[in-house]
Motif scaffolding. Structure first.
Motif, PDB file in Angstrom:
ATOM      1  N   ARG A 111      -8.300  -3.170  -3.657  1.00 38.40           N
ATOM      2  CA  ARG A 111      -7.441  -2.630  -4.855  1.00 38.40           C
ATOM      3  C   ARG A 111      -7.499  -3.475  -5.844  1.00 38.40           C
ATOM      4  O   ARG A 111      -7.826  -3.054  -7.148  1.00 38.40           O
ATOM      5  N   ALA A 112      -7.176  -4.816  -5.646  1.00 41.21           N
ATOM      6  CA  ALA A 112      -7.172  -5.885  -7.007  1.00 41.21           C
ATOM      7  C   ALA A 112      -8.528  -5.913  -7.670  1.00 41.21           C
ATOM      8  O   ALA A 112      -8.748  -6.000  -8.638  1.00 41.21           O
ATOM      9  N   LEU A 113      -9.487  -5.894  -6.852  1.00 38.45           N
ATOM     10  CA  LEU A 113     -10.973  -6.270  -7.239  1.00 38.45           C
ATOM     11  C   LEU A 113     -11.411  -4.892  -7.883  1.00 38.45           C
ATOM     12  O   LEU A 113     -12.229  -5.250  -8.917  1.00 38.45           O
ATOM     13  N   ALA A 114     -11.078  -3.755  -7.629  1.00 44.96           N
ATOM     14  CA  ALA A 114     -11.795  -2.650  -7.965  1.00 44.96           C
ATOM     15  C   ALA A 114     -11.024  -2.499  -9.706  1.00 44.96           C
ATOM     16  O   ALA A 114     -11.914  -1.692 -10.136  1.00 44.96           O
ATOM     17  N   THR A 115     -10.075  -3.107 -10.231  1.00 51.46           N
ATOM     18  CA  THR A 115      -9.668  -3.201 -11.547  1.00 51.46           C
ATOM     19  C   THR A 115     -10.747  -3.746 -12.185  1.00 51.46           C
ATOM     20  O   THR A 115     -10.650  -3.683 -13.642  1.00 51.46           O
ATOM     21  N   LYS A 116     -11.570  -4.718 -11.744  1.00 51.28           N
ATOM     22  CA  LYS A 116     -12.423  -5.298 -12.449  1.00 51.28           C
ATOM     23  C   LYS A 116     -11.740  -6.496 -13.290  1.00 51.28           C
ATOM     24  O   LYS A 116     -12.386  -7.019 -14.181  1.00 51.28           O
ATOM     25  N   ALA A 117     -10.654  -6.750 -13.207  1.00 51.82           N
ATOM     26  CA  ALA A 117      -9.772  -7.691 -13.818  1.00 51.82           C
ATOM     27  C   ALA A 117     -10.421  -9.074 -13.883  1.00 51.82           C
ATOM     28  O   ALA A 117     -10.803  -9.559 -12.624  1.00 51.82           O
TER      29      ALA A 117
ATOM     30  N   LEU B 167       0.651  -1.117  -0.008  1.00 46.72           N
ATOM     31  CA  LEU B 167       0.098  -0.188   0.013  1.00 46.72           C
ATOM     32  C   LEU B 167       0.889   1.258   0.025  1.00 46.72           C
ATOM     33  O   LEU B 167       1.974   1.284   0.489  1.00 46.72           O
ATOM     34  N   LEU B 168       0.212   2.365  -0.418  1.00 45.03           N
ATOM     35  CA  LEU B 168       0.976   3.435  -0.620  1.00 45.03           C
ATOM     36  C   LEU B 168       0.971   4.310   0.810  1.00 45.03           C
ATOM     37  O   LEU B 168      -0.535   4.798   1.056  1.00 45.03           O
ATOM     38  N   PRO B 169       1.802   4.555   1.464  1.00 47.04           N
ATOM     39  CA  PRO B 169       1.283   5.111   3.069  1.00 47.04           C
ATOM     40  C   PRO B 169       0.982   6.302   3.143  1.00 47.04           C
ATOM     41  O   PRO B 169       0.365   6.734   3.963  1.00 47.04           O
ATOM     42  N   HIS B 170       1.187   7.211   2.010  1.00 50.06           N
ATOM     43  CA  HIS B 170       0.501   8.609   2.090  1.00 50.06           C
ATOM     44  C   HIS B 170      -0.727   8.822   1.383  1.00 50.06           C
ATOM     45  O   HIS B 170      -1.325   9.863   1.439  1.00 50.06           O
ATOM     46  N   GLN B 171      -1.232   7.540   1.027  1.00 50.95           N
ATOM     47  CA  GLN B 171      -2.714   7.668   0.483  1.00 50.95           C
ATOM     48  C   GLN B 171      -3.465   7.197   1.627  1.00 50.95           C
ATOM     49  O   GLN B 171      -3.203   6.115   2.119  1.00 50.95           O
ATOM     50  N   THR B 172      -4.991   7.448   1.499  1.00 52.31           N
ATOM     51  CA  THR B 172      -5.850   6.997   2.468  1.00 52.31           C
ATOM     52  C   THR B 172      -6.539   5.462   1.773  1.00 52.31           C
ATOM     53  O   THR B 172      -6.000   5.225   0.761  1.00 52.31           O
ATOM     54  N   VAL B 173      -7.141   4.799   2.613  1.00 61.68           N
ATOM     55  CA  VAL B 173      -7.514   3.438   2.272  1.00 61.68           C
ATOM     56  C   VAL B 173      -8.361   3.534   0.749  1.00 61.68           C
ATOM     57  O   VAL B 173      -8.049   2.863   0.106  1.00 61.68           O
ATOM     58  N   LEU B 174      -9.132   4.546   0.621  1.00 63.52           N
ATOM     59  CA  LEU B 174      -9.957   4.705  -0.267  1.00 63.52           C
ATOM     60  C   LEU B 174      -9.088   5.076  -1.763  1.00 63.52           C
ATOM     61  O   LEU B 174      -9.150   4.320  -2.777  1.00 63.52           O
ATOM     62  N   GLU B 175      -8.288   6.110  -1.494  1.00 61.88           N
ATOM     63  CA  GLU B 175      -7.113   6.406  -2.637  1.00 61.88           C
ATOM     64  C   GLU B 175      -6.306   5.222  -2.889  1.00 61.88           C
ATOM     65  O   GLU B 175      -5.970   5.125  -4.036  1.00 61.88           O
ATOM     66  N   ASN B 176      -5.898   4.375  -2.133  1.00 56.09           N
ATOM     67  CA  ASN B 176      -5.124   3.019  -2.447  1.00 56.09           C
ATOM     68  C   ASN B 176      -6.231   2.303  -3.214  1.00 56.09           C
ATOM     69  O   ASN B 176      -5.641   1.526  -4.182  1.00 56.09           O
TER      70      ASN B 176
ATOM     71  N   ILE C 119      -8.825   2.851  -5.064  1.00 59.93           N
ATOM     72  CA  ILE C 119      -9.252   3.368  -6.624  1.00 59.93           C
ATOM     73  C   ILE C 119      -7.951   3.555  -7.443  1.00 59.93           C
ATOM     74  O   ILE C 119      -8.202   4.132  -8.543  1.00 59.93           O
ATOM     75  N   CYS C 120      -6.906   3.446  -6.998  1.00 58.31           N
ATOM     76  CA  CYS C 120      -5.605   3.725  -7.930  1.00 58.31           C
ATOM     77  C   CYS C 120      -5.741   2.941  -9.334  1.00 58.31           C
ATOM     78  O   CYS C 120      -5.482   3.840 -10.239  1.00 58.31           O
ATOM     79  N   GLY C 121      -6.039   1.781  -9.241  1.00 61.84           N
ATOM     80  CA  GLY C 121      -6.061   1.310 -10.551  1.00 61.84           C
ATOM     81  C   GLY C 121      -7.287   1.578 -11.495  1.00 61.84           C
ATOM     82  O   GLY C 121      -6.826   2.022 -12.692  1.00 61.84           O
ATOM     83  N   PRO C 122      -8.334   1.862 -11.072  1.00 63.10           N
ATOM     84  CA  PRO C 122      -9.561   2.710 -11.975  1.00 63.10           C
ATOM     85  C   PRO C 122      -8.996   3.815 -12.162  1.00 63.10           C
ATOM     86  O   PRO C 122      -9.196   4.258 -13.516  1.00 63.10           O
ATOM     87  N   VAL C 123      -8.359   4.786 -11.568  1.00 60.94           N
ATOM     88  CA  VAL C 123      -7.909   6.039 -12.037  1.00 60.94           C
ATOM     89  C   VAL C 123      -6.997   5.934 -13.034  1.00 60.94           C
ATOM     90  O   VAL C 123      -6.763   6.482 -14.216  1.00 60.94           O
ATOM     91  N   LEU C 124      -6.035   4.959 -12.777  1.00 59.14           N
ATOM     92  CA  LEU C 124      -5.060   4.724 -14.100  1.00 59.14           C
ATOM     93  C   LEU C 124      -5.614   4.362 -15.306  1.00 59.14           C
ATOM     94  O   LEU C 124      -5.182   4.586 -16.370  1.00 59.14           O
TER      95      LEU C 124
ATOM     96  N   ALA D 260     -14.843   6.171 -10.009  1.00 59.86           N
ATOM     97  CA  ALA D 260     -13.991   5.512  -9.300  1.00 59.86           C
ATOM     98  C   ALA D 260     -14.199   5.458  -7.739  1.00 59.86           C
ATOM     99  O   ALA D 260     -14.121   4.411  -7.156  1.00 59.86           O
ATOM    100  N   VAL D 261     -14.628   6.320  -7.240  1.00 62.62           N
ATOM    101  CA  VAL D 261     -14.738   6.567  -5.760  1.00 62.62           C
ATOM    102  C   VAL D 261     -16.132   5.459  -5.262  1.00 62.62           C
ATOM    103  O   VAL D 261     -15.903   4.583  -4.539  1.00 62.62           O
ATOM    104  N   GLU D 262     -17.226   5.342  -6.428  1.00 62.28           N
ATOM    105  CA  GLU D 262     -18.245   4.562  -6.045  1.00 62.28           C
ATOM    106  C   GLU D 262     -17.611   3.152  -6.229  1.00 62.28           C
ATOM    107  O   GLU D 262     -18.202   2.239  -5.287  1.00 62.28           O
ATOM    108  N   LEU D 263     -16.975   2.815  -7.304  1.00 65.96           N
ATOM    109  CA  LEU D 263     -16.445   1.546  -7.383  1.00 65.96           C
ATOM    110  C   LEU D 263     -15.659   1.059  -6.344  1.00 65.96           C
ATOM    111  O   LEU D 263     -15.825   0.201  -5.519  1.00 65.96           O
ATOM    112  N   GLY D 264     -14.667   2.136  -5.755  1.00 69.98           N
ATOM    113  CA  GLY D 264     -13.868   1.797  -4.733  1.00 69.98           C
ATOM    114  C   GLY D 264     -14.546   1.338  -3.233  1.00 69.98           C
ATOM    115  O   GLY D 264     -14.341   0.490  -2.458  1.00 69.98           O
TER     116      GLY D 264
END
Length: 381
Positions: free
Chosen positions: A180-186, A120-129, A131-136, A144-148
């Protein structure tokens, strides 16, 4: 297995580390052992002629001891490691032929990974961590927030979205990694020793949660572990590696009771059978009647010599013993896919429980049937 039954095909994959890979590959294909290849070429054989297929929506576990090649193998599925020889096909496409743009899209959208140490990225919140995949992927912020938030609720972390990783326990951090892995919908989820850093009770909770999530989402999961009990509990099928070689692929029952060689036999010797066997492997089918069908005459004819089940209209099943002469009484139910160990509390209270398949009452499981199945895997009550 037909083409439609295959999600991922691992086709004769070799991985050799060192500067003389061509020489080493020729040696290993000629029958040289790993130690001999190292002596002659200075190269280390990481994987040797790995060949198997993975079905859609299957939880496929790759296991082995340290140095067996399991973590090397899983990194081939997203090309973090390139094979020395062989192919990996996903949905029929050879991922080794993808150019840089196609590979990037595949990693963002087709396959996702949960790491052992959370990542996890320590400077980001749980939600930000999360949704990083969908944002990319280019999903707009609101979606992305709804999905996260959906994924955080799925893994039991609703209400923690504004916390930082340092404010969470190890188990909660791993849940964020899973969300985070599930949020990518892979379609494909890679899990490399994902639960090995967790305390035993938290690890058990995560295993149960993963099974529940998989039952709902039906991903194709490749799970790496060195823990055989974990492999048997999670895996639809299991591949066992030793020194970079594939020793056996099969169901938990195959691995336990039909080991391919002495190494696999030794590997499974002390396994917890209560987690490896399932109700479907121990129960017996019995007649099932609806309340309207269960006339005294019909019940007597069908249920004279053995128990049966009466399914109440709009209610749960009831068990009737000794045909129509016995009293029908409510009974606990379990799904055929539940591990036998999870049946123990119910069987401690009642000798007989009802087993369902697809939500329908099908048969019964008794203490005696359970003991027989654990003593002799091929025994059906």
């Amino acid at each position: 297995m037909t083409a439609s039954d295959v999600k991922i095909r691992v086709d004769k994959v070799y991985k050799i580390f060192g500067s003389r890979q061509s020489d080493a590959l020729a040696e290993i294909r000629a029958g040289a052992e790993k130690a001999e290849v190292l002596r002659k070429t200075g190269c280390v054989v990481g994987l040797k002629d790995i060949d198997f297929s993975i079905r859609p929506s299957e939880t496929f576990v790759i296991m082995g001891l340290s140095g067996s090649g399991k973590s090397t193998l899983i990194r081939h599925f997203n090309r973090l490691i390139e094979p020395t020889a062989g192919r990996i096909l996903v949905d029929g496409r050879n991922i080794m032929e993808m150019d840089a743009r196609e590979l990037l899209a595949f990693r963002r959208e087709g396959i996702s990974m949960v790491f052992q140490r959370f990542g996890l990225l320590p400077h980001q919140t749980v939600l930000e961590n999360t949704i990083c995949g969908p944002v990319l992927q280019g999903v707009n912020r609101r979606e992305a927030v709804e999905l996260g938030m959906e994924q955080l609720e799925l893994v039991g972390l609703k209400g923690f979205e504004n916390r930082f990783p340092r404010q969470l326990s190890g188990g909660m951090q791993q849940r964020v990694g899973l969300a985070r892995a599930l949020a990518t919908k892979a379609d494909v989820l890679l899990m490399d020793e994902a639960f090995s850093a967790l305390d035993p009770l938290i690890k058990s909770d995560m295993q149960e949660q993963l099974k529940d999530i998989q039952a709902r989402l039906k991903k194709t999961i490749i799970f790496i572990t060195h823990d055989l009990d974990e492999a048997l509990y999670l895996g639809d099928r299991i591949a066992i590696l030793k020194d970079g070689e594939l020793r056996q692929v099969g169901t938990g029952e195959d691995i336990l009771f039909r080991p391919a060689d002495t190494y696999v036999e030794r590997f499974v010797r002390k396994v917890d059978l209560s987690r490896a066997l399932y109700a479907r492997e121990a129960f017996t089918k019995v007649p099932v009647l609806t309340t309207s069908e269960a006339t005294p005459e019909r019940s007597a004819a069908l249920l004279r010599d053995h128990p049966g089940i009466i399914v109440n209209d709009g209610g749960g099943p009831r068990l009737i013993m000794q045909g129509a002469t016995g009293e029908a009484f409510p009974v606990s139910t379990v799904d055929a896919g539940i591990a036998i160990g999870q049946c123990f509390p119910l069987l401690a209270a009642h000798d007989t429980i009802v087993v369902t398949e697809g939500g329908r009452a099908t048969g019964i499981l008794t203490r005696e049937m359970t003991f027989r199945a654990m003593a002799r895997p091929d025994c059906k009550a």
